[in-house]
Design an enzyme around this catalytic site. Structure first.
Site, mmCIF file in Angstrom:
data_model
loop_
_atom_site.group_PDB
_atom_site.id
_atom_site.type_symbol
_atom_site.label_atom_id
_atom_site.label_comp_id
_atom_site.label_asym_id
_atom_site.label_seq_id
_atom_site.Cartn_x
_atom_site.Cartn_y
_atom_site.Cartn_z
ATOM 1 N N HIS A 87 7.011 -10.537 -18.462
ATOM 2 C CA HIS A 87 8.275 -10.944 -17.822
ATOM 3 C C HIS A 87 9.273 -9.777 -17.752
ATOM 4 C CE1 HIS A 87 6.782 -15.082 -18.575
ATOM 5 N NE2 HIS A 87 6.443 -14.574 -19.756
ATOM 6 N N GLU A 106 8.169 4.736 -3.431
ATOM 7 C CA GLU A 106 8.760 3.632 -2.659
ATOM 8 C C GLU A 106 8.022 3.433 -1.337
ATOM 9 O OE1 GLU A 106 13.113 4.081 -2.405
ATOM 10 O OE2 GLU A 106 12.919 5.290 -4.217
ATOM 11 N N TYR A 141 -18.784 -12.158 22.609
ATOM 12 C CA TYR A 141 -17.757 -11.112 22.710
ATOM 13 C C TYR A 141 -16.577 -11.577 23.553
ATOM 14 C CZ TYR A 141 -15.219 -6.936 23.887
ATOM 15 O OH TYR A 141 -14.212 -6.030 24.044
ATOM 16 N N LYS A 152 -9.136 -2.245 16.650
ATOM 17 C CA LYS A 152 -9.204 -0.822 16.295
ATOM 18 C C LYS A 152 -7.942 -0.271 15.661
ATOM 19 C CE LYS A 152 -12.711 -0.509 19.615
ATOM 20 N NZ LYS A 152 -12.528 -1.974 19.784
ATOM 21 N N SER A 180 19.907 12.786 -1.811
ATOM 22 C CA SER A 180 20.722 11.919 -0.971
ATOM 23 C C SER A 180 21.673 12.800 -0.181
ATOM 24 C CB SER A 180 21.512 10.956 -1.853
ATOM 25 O OG SER A 180 22.652 10.494 -1.168
ATOM 26 N N ASN A 195 -20.745 -4.116 24.654
ATOM 27 C CA ASN A 195 -20.471 -5.043 23.549
ATOM 28 C C ASN A 195 -21.217 -4.656 22.269
ATOM 29 O OD1 ASN A 195 -19.024 -6.272 25.501
ATOM 30 N ND2 ASN A 195 -20.292 -8.109 25.678
ATOM 31 N N LYS A 207 21.629 12.608 -6.844
ATOM 32 C CA LYS A 207 20.440 11.769 -6.708
ATOM 33 C C LYS A 207 19.129 12.536 -6.563
ATOM 34 C CE LYS A 207 20.545 7.761 -5.402
ATOM 35 N NZ LYS A 207 20.502 6.389 -5.851
HETATM 36 N N1 ARG Z 1 -13.227 -1.300 24.717
HETATM 37 C C1 ARG Z 1 -13.967 -2.464 24.429
HETATM 38 C C2 ARG Z 1 -13.694 -2.918 22.995
HETATM 39 O O1 ARG Z 1 -13.107 -2.198 22.276
HETATM 40 C C3 ARG Z 1 -15.433 -2.181 24.570
HETATM 41 C C4 ARG Z 1 -16.272 -3.382 24.881
HETATM 42 C C5 ARG Z 1 -15.903 -3.888 26.201
HETATM 43 N N2 ARG Z 1 -16.789 -4.908 26.634
HETATM 44 C C6 ARG Z 1 -16.485 -5.680 27.669
HETATM 45 N N3 ARG Z 1 -17.346 -6.575 27.969
HETATM 46 N N4 ARG Z 1 -15.356 -5.596 28.297
HETATM 47 O O2 ARG Z 1 -14.034 -3.996 22.564
#
Ligand code: ARG
Length: 467
Positions: A164, A298, A325, A333, A285, A118, A291
């Protein structure tokens, strides 16, 4: 039972588990497919932790030497693509730890003393993000430099300024570009501010409550280049507000990019015809041979939605989590990684595209003239002669109506015509009706007069030179 406790995921936890995890759960809970990207930070964090454990006498010097040797090999294996990432080891942390133990035995098993995944993952993400922030800052600066280079050549290029999306008053093209320089400069300030709060150390929080080992958290912080510690263990392992702040920065920055992109798309359309883009930034195009499309601009506009979506996703990820946690956090991520990648790529490509932008000053000037962009100047002229502004406004509306009816610009009305509209209009009036006269008159700080614009360009250049 295998001598490697992490070789099999069911055994990774403890003897408590009597059956292996189902295949589906394994896949569902694993993050190694994406979080392996954190491997450098993971190794760096582990080495700093181990070094501190040894200094505190919690592990032996030989353990530290073994851990260092093992990590050096793992680093090589990952860099050369020989490292075998295993899904059953769930994430980057367990994969590296298991390999370490396989390589160096007991020392590998001692690494996790006084630590939890954690606080480990929170540390890794912060370290990684800090590195990315330091790579993004120069990209933001290049973007500003590209705009400044272009602006420098166009302090005298007149274009219509819009409100505008209707022609409003003449501005220089440089002045218009400098608006974006200001935006990206603020983005840089925001990013630097985010970095201050990213750069604090969670390690030492352990699972959630801190640890009974005599860890030296400041030593680890110094080794890793953190400016401070997370000072509540529950907060340290659970909150991801630093990621939210980054995503907020990324969203705002992308919104700025998106506005510029939208303008580039408009300017390049035949109806504006203000600019042209180099062929290498356009696509054709498959059906319409004539084009040339501004696809890059874009897409940058489109990718803004995706980054803002990541901000929303991260906010929703946090909102229902009780302390401390929760596994939900593993979902931080992919949005964070994608936000970083998207902003980086977008800034890179936009800076290049801006550098290759071809400006068509005649088209810009023609558009400014068509829109009676100097009407305000005539009103201001009358005010300076003593007429109340509202009356001046009304008189000029008549002048515009007359010019519209004849299909000419205000500056093309004869002095006699103008004087018929208001007797205060003198021989010096036609001069204020020119686009350049109007532009040059706006000498207030932050105004479009070339001298002001050139001063801003110099100030921005000096700022960037010291960055
Ligand atoms: N892969 C987990 C995350 O990204 C790591 C921490 C996991 N901790 C746990 N108590 N399961 O958060």
């Amino acid at each position: 039972m295998s001598s490697d406790p992490l070789a099999n995921k069911a055994q990774a936890w403890s003897a408590l588990f009597s059956e292996p995890m189902s295949e589906l759960v394994k896949r569902y809970t694993a993050s190694v497919g994406f979080d392996q990207r954190l491997w450098r930070a993971d190794i760096e964090g582990s080495l700093a932790h181990a070094e501190m454990l040894a200094a505190q006498g919690i592990i032996g010097e030989q353990d530290l030497a073994d851990i260092r040797r093992g990590m050096a090999q793992i680093r090589q294996e990952i860099e050369s693509g020989r490292f075998e990432w295993k899904l059953e080891l769930e994430d980057v942390h367990l994969n590296i730890e298991a390999r370490l133990t396989a390589l160096v035995g007991d020392a590998g098993k001692r690494l996790h003393t006084g630590r939890s995944r954690n606080d480990q993952v929170a540390t890794d993400v912060r370290l990684w993000l800090r590195g990315e922030i330091d790579r993004l800052q120069p990209l933001l600066q290049s973007m500003q430099r590209a705009l400044l280079d272009l602006a420098e050549r166009h302090a005298e290029t007149v274009m219509p300024g819009f409100t505008h999306l209707q022609v409003a008053q003449p501005v220089s093209f440089a002045h218009h570009l400098l608006a974006y320089v200001e935006m990206f400069a603020r983005d840089g300030e925001r990013l630097a501010d985010v970095r201050r709060r990213v750069n604090r150390l969670p390690l030492g929080a352990a699972a959630l409550a801190g640890t009974s080992y005599a860890l030296d958290r400041w030593r680890v912080a110094r080794t890793l280049g953190f400016d401070g510690l997370c000072e509540n263990s529950l907060d340290a392992v659970s909150d991801r507000d630093f990621a939210l702040e980054f995503a907020a920065f990324a969203s705002i920055c992308m919104v700025h990019v998106s506005r510029l992109s939208e303008e580039i798309v408009l300017w390049m359309s035949q109806n504006f015809g203000f600019i042209d883009l180099a062929d290498r930034y356009c696509t054709g195009s498959s059906i319409m041979p004539q084009k040339r499309n501004p696809d890059v601009a874009e897409l940058a506009r489109g990718k803004t939605g995706r980054v803002v979506g990541h901000l929303m996703g991260l906010l929703m990820l946090m909102k229902g989590q009780p302390l401390a946690y929760n596994k939900d956090n593993q979902e931080d991520k992919e949005p964070l990684f994608d936000a970083v990648d998207t902003v980086a790529d977008t800034l890179r490509i936009m800076a290049e595209m801006v550098e290759g932008l071809q400006v068509k000053p005649d088209a810009m000037e023609r558009a400014a003239r068509r829109g009676y962009a100097t009407a305000t100047d005539l009103a201001d002229y009358l005010v300076k002669k003593g007429l109340p502004f509202r009356d001046a406004h009304e008189a000029v509306a008549h002048a515009v109506k007359l010019a519209l009816g004849r299909g000419v610009d205000l500056s093309e009305l004869s002095l006699a015509d103008l004087q018929a509209i208001h007797p205060l209009i003198g021989e010096d009036a036609p001069q204020v009706l020119t686009l350049r006269g109007s532009m040059n008159a706006r000498r207030v700080v932050g105004g479009t007069a070339p001298e002001q614009v050139l001063a801003r360009i110099a100030a921005h250049r000096a700022r960037l030179a010291n960055a």
